[in-house]
Design a protein around this motif. Structure first.
Motif, mmCIF file in Angstrom:
data_model
loop_
_atom_site.group_PDB
_atom_site.id
_atom_site.type_symbol
_atom_site.label_atom_id
_atom_site.label_comp_id
_atom_site.label_asym_id
_atom_site.label_seq_id
_atom_site.Cartn_x
_atom_site.Cartn_y
_atom_site.Cartn_z
ATOM 1 N N ALA A 78 80.981 63.664 58.479
ATOM 2 C CA ALA A 78 80.205 64.771 59.027
ATOM 3 C C ALA A 78 81.084 66.002 59.223
ATOM 4 N N ARG A 79 82.312 65.790 59.652
ATOM 5 C CA ARG A 79 83.224 66.915 59.875
ATOM 6 C C ARG A 79 83.561 67.605 58.557
ATOM 7 N N HIS A 80 83.772 66.824 57.509
ATOM 8 C CA HIS A 80 84.120 67.379 56.192
ATOM 9 C C HIS A 80 82.890 67.649 55.323
ATOM 10 N N MET A 81 81.748 67.051 55.688
ATOM 11 C CA MET A 81 80.539 67.076 54.866
ATOM 12 C C MET A 81 80.859 66.591 53.445
ATOM 13 N N SER A 82 81.701 65.565 53.396
ATOM 14 C CA SER A 82 82.127 65.018 52.111
ATOM 15 C C SER A 82 82.651 63.605 52.315
ATOM 16 N N MET A 83 82.105 62.658 51.541
ATOM 17 C CA MET A 83 82.630 61.292 51.579
ATOM 18 C C MET A 83 84.000 61.222 50.919
ATOM 19 N N LYS A 84 84.200 62.033 49.892
ATOM 20 C CA LYS A 84 85.493 62.033 49.194
ATOM 21 C C LYS A 84 86.610 62.506 50.124
#
Length: 101
Positions: free
Chosen positions: A29-35
């Protein structure tokens, strides 16, 4: 006097939720990215996805809307994310204070 777990916490007081899954959600959620979450947590994107699906199944709600690699928080995700960020920050602060002592 040593404190026993039963003295301060009823065993059934909290539902069983994977802390690893909560951490995977918070970082995603913080990065808005699973990668990027995978890079921060030293996991594979597949492992992050698996943990997110486990958390959603446990909570009974979607936390992200997924379109390919694009993530968008649902209302439930927007509610949970800041609380977890604050909670993990508090945990790290507590660990840091014990480490210094």
């Amino acid at each position: 006097m040593e404190i026993q777990t039963n003295d301060w916490l009823e065993p059934k007081q909290f539902p069983t939720v994977s802390l690893n899954a909560l951490r995977a959600f918070e970082v995603s959620a913080r990065h808005m990215s699973m990668k990027r979450a995978a890079l921060e947590l030293n996991l594979t994107p597949s492992a992050i996805s698996h943990r997110l699906r486990l958390l959603e199944k446990t909570l009974g709600c979607r936390l992200f809307e997924r379109t390919g690699s694009y993530l968008q928080l649902t209302d439930s995700g927007r509610q949970l994310a800041p609380a977890l960020t604050a909670a993990f920050a508090q945990i790290m602060e507590a660990v840091g204070s014990v480490r210094r002592d």
